[in-house]
Design a protein around this motif. Structure first.
Motif, mmCIF file in Angstrom:
data_model
loop_
_atom_site.group_PDB
_atom_site.id
_atom_site.type_symbol
_atom_site.label_atom_id
_atom_site.label_comp_id
_atom_site.label_asym_id
_atom_site.label_seq_id
_atom_site.Cartn_x
_atom_site.Cartn_y
_atom_site.Cartn_z
ATOM 1 N N ALA A 28 0.817 -1.211 0.000
ATOM 2 C CA ALA A 28 0.000 0.000 0.000
ATOM 3 C C ALA A 28 0.853 1.264 0.000
ATOM 4 O O ALA A 28 0.323 2.365 0.063
ATOM 5 N N MET A 29 2.178 1.102 -0.050
ATOM 6 C CA MET A 29 3.073 2.263 0.009
ATOM 7 C C MET A 29 4.014 2.232 -1.202
ATOM 8 O O MET A 29 5.232 2.122 -1.050
ATOM 9 N N PRO A 30 3.457 2.321 -2.418
ATOM 10 C CA PRO A 30 4.299 2.111 -3.607
ATOM 11 C C PRO A 30 5.411 3.142 -3.776
ATOM 12 O O PRO A 30 6.381 2.885 -4.483
ATOM 13 N N HIS A 31 5.293 4.282 -3.108
ATOM 14 C CA HIS A 31 6.316 5.322 -3.295
ATOM 15 C C HIS A 31 7.249 5.423 -2.095
ATOM 16 O O HIS A 31 7.877 6.463 -1.867
ATOM 17 N N THR A 32 7.319 4.353 -1.327
ATOM 18 C CA THR A 32 8.124 4.365 -0.101
ATOM 19 C C THR A 32 8.902 3.063 -0.031
ATOM 20 O O THR A 32 8.389 2.015 -0.399
ATOM 21 N N HIS A 33 10.144 3.127 0.432
ATOM 22 C CA HIS A 33 10.897 1.886 0.635
ATOM 23 C C HIS A 33 10.343 1.176 1.858
ATOM 24 O O HIS A 33 10.321 1.748 2.943
ATOM 25 N N MET A 34 9.915 -0.062 1.666
ATOM 26 C CA MET A 34 9.359 -0.810 2.791
ATOM 27 C C MET A 34 10.270 -1.981 3.119
ATOM 28 O O MET A 34 10.684 -2.713 2.220
ATOM 29 N N MET A 35 10.572 -2.163 4.381
ATOM 30 C CA MET A 35 11.283 -3.385 4.752
ATOM 31 C C MET A 35 10.480 -4.188 5.758
ATOM 32 O O MET A 35 9.648 -3.657 6.489
ATOM 33 N N MET A 36 10.698 -5.479 5.766
ATOM 34 C CA MET A 36 9.973 -6.402 6.636
ATOM 35 C C MET A 36 10.670 -6.495 7.980
ATOM 36 O O MET A 36 11.895 -6.477 8.057
ATOM 37 N N GLU A 37 9.881 -6.607 9.043
ATOM 38 C CA GLU A 37 10.451 -6.930 10.351
ATOM 39 C C GLU A 37 9.852 -8.251 10.830
ATOM 40 O O GLU A 37 8.651 -8.351 11.079
ATOM 41 N N PHE A 38 10.689 -9.264 10.925
ATOM 42 C CA PHE A 38 10.286 -10.535 11.541
ATOM 43 C C PHE A 38 10.841 -10.580 12.955
ATOM 44 O O PHE A 38 11.762 -9.847 13.303
#
Ligand code: BDP
Length: 705
Positions: free
Chosen positions: A380-390
């Motif tokens: 939902a944030m196509p213009h933002t770098h998203m990283m996963m937190e496990f």
């Protein structure tokens, strides 16, 4: 056998034929040029090969552009800037691998087969060396190798929630690895072994301190200590990062404010970052928990998360540093659905974060629960770098007592389809940023983080099988589309034995273990039922749990459809409508999205009440089955670890009953229905039934109930 060597045990190869083949193929090694990283690779190869085949290879090194004598050298480690090396590969192979990848190929020169490990960088050669050792550890042929490997995500990071006093928040394997008292002078062997283990799976970053940060870590005294660790990790390709407390300009700089738009605050961070890079030239950047669970943040000054993150990012940018800004925000407002809050706060900020900022979002919208719906921010944030937190540490999975292989959980979330750009928009793809055409540019920031489960316990992780979760995290970070199944197989072979009589049944046991824990803790989409604060053992009766399960005389579960909190509308339309309808909601999430009457039939074919009870009973039976399988492994592995796991599984079985009895009896107060006939009434005496005091101690005598 105490587990210290992790998956880098390099056990002697007993199969004579294989051993002979390896001896022949690895009789000598040649390296081109030397560096601390190449030396680390050589050291690992020499040690590993020697331990496995009982022969130290001859090592020679070539400097500059001297030609490699392909006649005598069996294993060659060389960079691709040498034309003779590059000539062995196609342009596609060369292009793909980037700065951290590698190629391993059997090449024939003068009819003599050579194994060539080639890469653009030294770190690629180190990763390639570990790959070769893995092939040997898992008894694979080295005859006709043709391997191309490169990481799909740039930042592959362990988050240590370590406090400067040596304790670890949600750490169950002893104290912090970092001995701040003896740093910077003493570099323990353990630090190096930690770096080796990480490099063997491609982890390239470590956040050294707790997200609930202490400003002390940003003082000169601690920066010098951190610099010593950064230097020790550098040959292994690991950068260090620190958490940054938003109020540091006030606490350390004695400013009146920490307002991110205040010029004095901006200058304070700029100077602080300059100081950090002075001591730690390869510093990675900051991880920030702000305006979250009482932590200071831009919200204190009426500013947005973007204002806060960008201010820090601007200070780091000249040095190539980055900011990982967490999306874990919520307020305990009455009636508010916590699952919606991260999205509500961050979605409007899409596109407002600078290019060296990543948002770090947990896999689910609440908090590392055994199972949640996926976090709707992904996609939902196509213009933002998203990283996963496990979370690798088992905060909600029975700490270091329960055997829960998280590879299955990592795989489940990474393969979830967000549908944000149509079918196939998996979270793995969102993380890799290959969703938007034209944005798969090599410079884009991508990443994944795992909250570490490592401490000073001799086996690092507390539970011998906890090591598998560290290992699996690294493998998924390298390739989010990796398979939990083959990762478990590799880990078992390297950590225990190649005997298929052990590997096959125990792999199966591992792959099922996460679901088993879900069954006895939070089946069918329930969440947050654990004891308040401690997060160990059942506590559905606590006030903090009631807002998640919504059990009442009518039924159970949280209505997140349009008639309830409407959290479904945060998902792509295809999913929103799927989750809105009980019939199309996946069975394992029905109570996450719906409030369901006790007598309503669900997809199991039984009523809600009977199904719920059956899941809890099933979970306990499954742990008993795990115990039996483990017992049948006696003699196949070393006694020490066998006996330790035997004890742990026994405890897990007791605690599964603790969960089952606590949850079933508690929910029965609402359902007022009898247990299904095949479920034996749980013992009530111990439970202070029916008030279920939340401070009940662990019921050790559950043994006979
Ligand atoms: C929760 C933990 C808490 C952490 C918090 C976080 O219980 O200790 O500080 O997450 O992620 O799961 O910041």
């Amino acid at each position: 056998e105490n587990g210290y060597n992790l998956w880098l045990r390099y056990m002697p190869i007993e199969n004579g034929q294989l051993r002979q083949a390896y001896q022949h193929q690895l009789a000598s090694i040649v390296v081109c040029n030397q560096s601390p990283t190449i030396n680390a690779a050589l050291k690992e190869l020499i040690n590993g090969i020697n331990l496995m085949i009982g022969k130290v290879p001859n090592v020679s090194s070539i400097t500059g552009n001297a030609a490699i004598d392909f006649k005598t050298n069996r294993l060659v480690l060389a960079k691709l800037d040498q034309p003779a090396i590059a000539a062995q590969f196609s342009t596609v192979e060369l292009r793909q691998i980037g700065q951290e990848g590698y190629l391993i190929k059997t090449v024939r020169q003068n009819r003599v087969p050579q194994i060539l490990i080639a890469a653009n960088t030294d770190i690629g050669l180190l990763y390639g060396s570990f790959h070769l050792l893995k092939l040997m550890q898992t008894h694979q042929s080295l005859q006709a190798l043709n391997i191309q490997q490169w990481p799909r995500l740039k930042l592959r990071i362990l988050d240590h929630w370590d406090n400067l006093n040596g304790t670890v928040e949600r750490g169950y394997a002893g104290y912090s690895l970092w001995n701040w008292q003896t740093l910077p002078g003493i570099i323990q062997k353990r630090y190096i072994d930690y770096a080796r283990a990480n490099a063997s799976i491609g982890i390239n970053g470590a956040v050294l301190n707790n997200v609930n940060a202490s400003v002390k870590s940003l003082t000169k005294e601690y920066l010098i200590k951190t610099a010593a660790l950064a230097k020790a990790f550098k040959p292994y390709g690991i950068k260090v990062y620190l958490t940054a407390k938003f109020s540091a300009p006030k606490e350390l700089g004695h400013l009146k404010t920490a307002d991110p738009l205040d010029p004095a605050v901006i200058k304070w961070w700029k100077d602080k970052v300059a100081e950090i890079y002075h001591y730690i030239p390869n510093f990675g950047g900051f991880l920030v928990k702000a305006s979250s669970e009482g932590q200071p943040g831009p919200g204190d000054y009426g500013r947005t998360h973007a204002d806060g993150a960008n201010m820090m990012a601007a200070a780091l940018k000249p040095y190539g540093g980055i900011v990982m800004w967490r999306t874990f925000v919520y307020e305990n407002k009455k009636g508010a659905d916590r699952a919606k809050q991260g999205y509500d706060e961050f979605k409007p900020l899409d596109g407002k974060f600078d290019e060296n900022v990543l948002l770090q979002a947990k896999y689910g919208p609440i908090d590392f629960q055994p199972r949640e719906a996926f976090n709707p921010l992904f996609g939902a944030m196509p213009h933002t770098h998203m990283m996963m937190e496990f979370q690798i540490t088992q905060e909600y999975f029975g700490f270091a007592t329960h055997l829960v292989y998280l590879g299955s959980l990592f795989q489940e979330y990474l393969r979830k389809d967000t549908y944000q750009k149509g079918p196939g928009t998996t979270i793995a793809k969102v993380l890799e940023e290959r969703v938007n055409p034209g944005t798969d540019d090599n410079n884009r920031l991508t990443g994944i983080a795992g909250v570490a489960n490592i401490g000073t316990d001799v086996n690092w992780c507390g539970h011998p099988f906890g090591q598998a979760n560290w290992y699996a995290f690294g493998r998924f970070a390298w390739n989010p589309m990796a398979s939990a199944d083959s990762i478990a197989a590799d880990w078992l072979k390297m950590t225990f034995t190649n005997d298929p009589g052990f590997v096959n049944p125990i792999k199966k046991l591992m792959l099922g273990s996460r679901e088993v824990a879900v069954n006895y803790m939070t089946p069918l989409g329930l969440s947050h039922l654990m004891k308040f604060a401690l997060h160990y053992g059942p506590g559905p009766w606590s006030k903090s749990a009631e807002v998640y399960h919504h059990a009442d005389s009518v039924g159970i579960g949280l209505d997140r459809t349009v008639t309830g909190s409407d959290a479904v509308s945060q998902y792509a339309p295809a999913l929103a409508s799927k989750y809105s309808n009980l019939k199309t909601t996946p069975l394992n999430l029905i109570l996450w999205f719906h409030h369901i009457g006790w007598d309503q039939k669900i997809a199991t074919g039984e009523t809600m009440w009977n199904s719920l009870v059956h899941y809890y009973y099933q979970g306990v039976k499954q742990v008993a089955a795990m115990q039996q399988i483990w017992q049948s492994m006696k003699g196949k592995i070393d006694e020490d670890r066998f006996n330790y796991v035997t004890q742990l599984l026994k405890q897990q079985h007791l605690e599964a009953k603790w969960w089952r009895n606590g949850c079933v009896l508690y929910f029965q107060q609402y359902s007022k229905r009898p247990l299904p006939k095949d479920c034996k009434e749980p013992g009530k005496a111990y439970w202070n039934y029916p008030t279920f005091k939340p401070d009940l101690p662990f019921p050790y005598h559950l043994d006979d109930q």
